[in-house]
Design an enzyme around this catalytic site. Sequence first.
Site, PDB file in Angstrom:
ATOM      1  N   LYS A   1      80.036  63.206 -43.770  1.00  0.00           N
ATOM      2  CA  LYS A   1      78.823  63.939 -44.091  1.00  0.00           C
ATOM      3  C   LYS A   1      79.679  65.374 -43.861  1.00  0.00           C
ATOM      4  O   LYS A   1      80.604  65.463 -43.065  1.00  0.00           O
ATOM      5  CB  LYS A   1      77.804  63.996 -43.230  1.00  0.00           C
ATOM      6  CG  LYS A   1      76.573  64.749 -43.702  1.00  0.00           C
ATOM      7  CD  LYS A   1      75.636  63.891 -44.550  1.00  0.00           C
ATOM      8  CE  LYS A   1      74.513  64.593 -45.014  1.00  0.00           C
ATOM      9  NZ  LYS A   1      73.593  63.726 -45.780  1.00  0.00           N
TER      10      LYS A   1
ATOM     11  N   GLY B   1      56.879  68.189 -45.630  1.00  0.00           N
ATOM     12  CA  GLY B   1      58.022  68.601 -46.258  1.00  0.00           C
ATOM     13  C   GLY B   1      57.972  68.160 -47.964  1.00  0.00           C
ATOM     14  O   GLY B   1      58.011  66.870 -48.017  1.00  0.00           O
ATOM     15  N   VAL B   2      57.569  68.901 -48.664  1.00  0.00           N
ATOM     16  CA  VAL B   2      57.323  68.630 -49.972  1.00  0.00           C
ATOM     17  C   VAL B   2      58.543  69.044 -50.962  1.00  0.00           C
ATOM     18  O   VAL B   2      58.166  69.824 -52.221  1.00  0.00           O
ATOM     19  CB  VAL B   2      55.999  68.704 -50.731  1.00  0.00           C
ATOM     20  CG1 VAL B   2      55.074  67.887 -50.032  1.00  0.00           C
ATOM     21  CG2 VAL B   2      55.569  70.318 -50.405  1.00  0.00           C
ATOM     22  N   GLY B   3      59.628  69.186 -50.476  1.00  0.00           N
ATOM     23  CA  GLY B   3      60.835  69.646 -51.281  1.00  0.00           C
ATOM     24  C   GLY B   3      61.190  68.632 -52.395  1.00  0.00           C
ATOM     25  O   GLY B   3      60.451  67.804 -52.858  1.00  0.00           O
TER      26      GLY B   3
HETATM   27  P1  NAD Z   1      64.760  69.773 -49.625  1.00  0.00           P
HETATM   28  O1  NAD Z   1      65.203  70.953 -48.753  1.00  0.00           O
HETATM   29  O2  NAD Z   1      64.482  69.799 -51.076  1.00  0.00           O
HETATM   30  O3  NAD Z   1      63.301  69.619 -48.928  1.00  0.00           O
HETATM   31  C1  NAD Z   1      62.972  69.758 -47.540  1.00  0.00           C
HETATM   32  C2  NAD Z   1      61.755  70.701 -47.656  1.00  0.00           C
HETATM   33  O4  NAD Z   1      61.246  70.617 -46.084  1.00  0.00           O
HETATM   34  C3  NAD Z   1      61.660  71.822 -48.034  1.00  0.00           C
HETATM   35  O5  NAD Z   1      60.972  72.053 -48.933  1.00  0.00           O
HETATM   36  C4  NAD Z   1      61.375  72.720 -46.666  1.00  0.00           C
HETATM   37  O6  NAD Z   1      60.627  74.122 -47.121  1.00  0.00           O
HETATM   38  C5  NAD Z   1      60.581  71.902 -45.731  1.00  0.00           C
HETATM   39  N1  NAD Z   1      60.537  72.212 -44.314  1.00  0.00           N
HETATM   40  C6  NAD Z   1      61.675  72.593 -43.654  1.00  0.00           C
HETATM   41  N2  NAD Z   1      61.460  72.564 -42.412  1.00  0.00           N
HETATM   42  C7  NAD Z   1      60.096  72.263 -42.353  1.00  0.00           C
HETATM   43  C8  NAD Z   1      58.866  72.199 -41.499  1.00  0.00           C
HETATM   44  N3  NAD Z   1      59.493  72.650 -40.038  1.00  0.00           N
HETATM   45  N4  NAD Z   1      57.754  72.033 -41.624  1.00  0.00           N
HETATM   46  C9  NAD Z   1      57.624  71.567 -43.016  1.00  0.00           C
HETATM   47  N5  NAD Z   1      58.472  71.709 -44.074  1.00  0.00           N
HETATM   48  C10 NAD Z   1      59.519  71.956 -43.507  1.00  0.00           C
HETATM   49  O7  NAD Z   1      65.501  68.583 -49.172  1.00  0.00           O
HETATM   50  P2  NAD Z   1      65.234  67.059 -49.832  1.00  0.00           P
HETATM   51  O8  NAD Z   1      66.583  66.877 -50.714  1.00  0.00           O
HETATM   52  O9  NAD Z   1      63.801  66.975 -50.221  1.00  0.00           O
HETATM   53  O10 NAD Z   1      65.457  66.155 -48.509  1.00  0.00           O
HETATM   54  C11 NAD Z   1      64.248  66.099 -47.392  1.00  0.00           C
HETATM   55  C12 NAD Z   1      65.032  65.172 -46.187  1.00  0.00           C
HETATM   56  O11 NAD Z   1      65.195  63.968 -46.859  1.00  0.00           O
HETATM   57  C13 NAD Z   1      66.166  65.872 -45.478  1.00  0.00           C
HETATM   58  O12 NAD Z   1      66.277  65.272 -44.280  1.00  0.00           O
HETATM   59  C14 NAD Z   1      67.310  64.924 -46.142  1.00  0.00           C
HETATM   60  O13 NAD Z   1      68.457  64.908 -45.354  1.00  0.00           O
HETATM   61  C15 NAD Z   1      66.788  63.771 -46.407  1.00  0.00           C
HETATM   62  N6  NAD Z   1      67.260  62.944 -47.479  1.00  0.00           N
HETATM   63  C16 NAD Z   1      67.465  63.303 -48.809  1.00  0.00           C
HETATM   64  C17 NAD Z   1      68.047  62.682 -49.748  1.00  0.00           C
HETATM   65  C18 NAD Z   1      67.986  63.280 -51.272  1.00  0.00           C
HETATM   66  O14 NAD Z   1      68.328  62.515 -52.195  1.00  0.00           O
HETATM   67  N7  NAD Z   1      67.912  64.611 -51.432  1.00  0.00           N
HETATM   68  C19 NAD Z   1      68.559  61.354 -49.615  1.00  0.00           C
HETATM   69  C20 NAD Z   1      68.451  60.940 -48.583  1.00  0.00           C
HETATM   70  C21 NAD Z   1      67.749  61.694 -47.260  1.00  0.00           C
END
Ligand code: NAD
Length: 358
Positions: free
Chosen positions: A80, A179-181
């Site tokens: 990573k 978290g709805v990213g």
């Molecule tokens: P992202 O940044 O698009 O979404 C994360 C969301 O969480 C954001 O909208 C952010 O504003 C919100 N957030 C941050 N801190 C917060 C809090 N304290 N309370 C509420 N919301 C909060 O990231 P993502 O790609 O959607 O990934 C989300 C998680 O999943 C991460 O931990 C990432 O490591 C993990 N993950 C992602 C993938 C992928 O394919 N993108 C794969 C495996 C694991």
Amino acid sequence: MTLFDSPAFEGHEGVHAFHDEKSGLKAIIAVHSTARGPAAGGCRMWPYPTAADALEDALKLSRAMSYKNAMADLELGGGKSVIIGDSRTQKTPALFEAFGRAVQDLGGKYWTAEDVGVSVADLTHARRQTRFVAGLEGHPAASGDPSPVTAEGVFRGVRLCVQRALKRDLDGVRVAIQGVGHVGGYLAQKLHAAGAKLVITDVNAELLRRVAAETGAEIVAPAAIFDVDCDVFAPCAMGGAVNLDTLPRIRARIIAGAANNQLADAETGQEVFRRGLLYAPDYVINGGGIINVAGEIRALERDEAFDAAWVDAKLDRLALTLEEVLEQALRERRPTHEVANEIARARIAGAAEKRAAA
Ligand code: NAD
């Protein structure tokens, strides 16, 4: 405590720090294991308060990638990278080109992709300096954004947990999503389509309103998500959401979400088990994204086009692996994360032995 004594270090093969004065890049690339193949794992950009925080995050995430890639049955090791900086204000093409040179310096030991704070567009700049970048768009081997595939894997995992712990399907089940990213947003849509009732939160108010409008979800403030009356708590933001402070507030029977390193520490994992909650080990349930990335690495290495059917088959296999973990944990009356760790370590050790014997 030195680096080698840190609990997060756990047998890392290499930890590499990079600094580029011109672009301001400060990055760490952690390579936990290459026993199963080249290390693969995304790049995170985050405003870590100290370099020690960045290092600890890189180590934890890198080790989790070794376990994740082993559980997803990929011929990849775990690594990573983290870039220290604010992704909203400090991104430049030069910064990501410098990051690409850092990846290239490792000579193929580590493949990078997107993670929190890093987009496909950013990696396009890195790609100018190294071929060891996946998760891109616009070429025949490209796999694009891994988030929808991660969300599909998490969705299947949530459904499985609900079937096992609550003996019902998703219709009417209450899910609280933190978290709805990228992933949380797709997951919300899938759960909504399956009839689940959603309660969501995010620190990004605009995003939160958009996802709520699309899915009919109820909105709560970030700090209130742990107190929601729900069946499933789905952490989809940053790591450490489940800890000894938040756990007593969580009213769900199931914890299943996309975030990496959801359990703050081993003690929290034990406490989750003691309280009778069903926890889907994070690096098992969220393996869909790296499977998609692995599809691109595989296609690039073979000079072939991206094969979506290969990815689907691996995703089906991942769902079975999660079921096997839950089944074994139930049979042996042990925490699910312990069982998953044991299986992952055995798979990595098996690959290392095979490599040593070759
Ligand atoms: P992202 O940044 O698009 O979404 C994360 C969301 O969480 C954001 O909208 C952010 O504003 C919100 N957030 C941050 N801190 C917060 C809090 N304290 N309370 C509420 N919301 C909060 O990231 P993502 O790609 O959607 O990934 C989300 C998680 O999943 C991460 O931990 C990432 O490591 C993990 N993950 C992602 C993938 C992928 O394919 N993108 C794969 C495996 C694991």
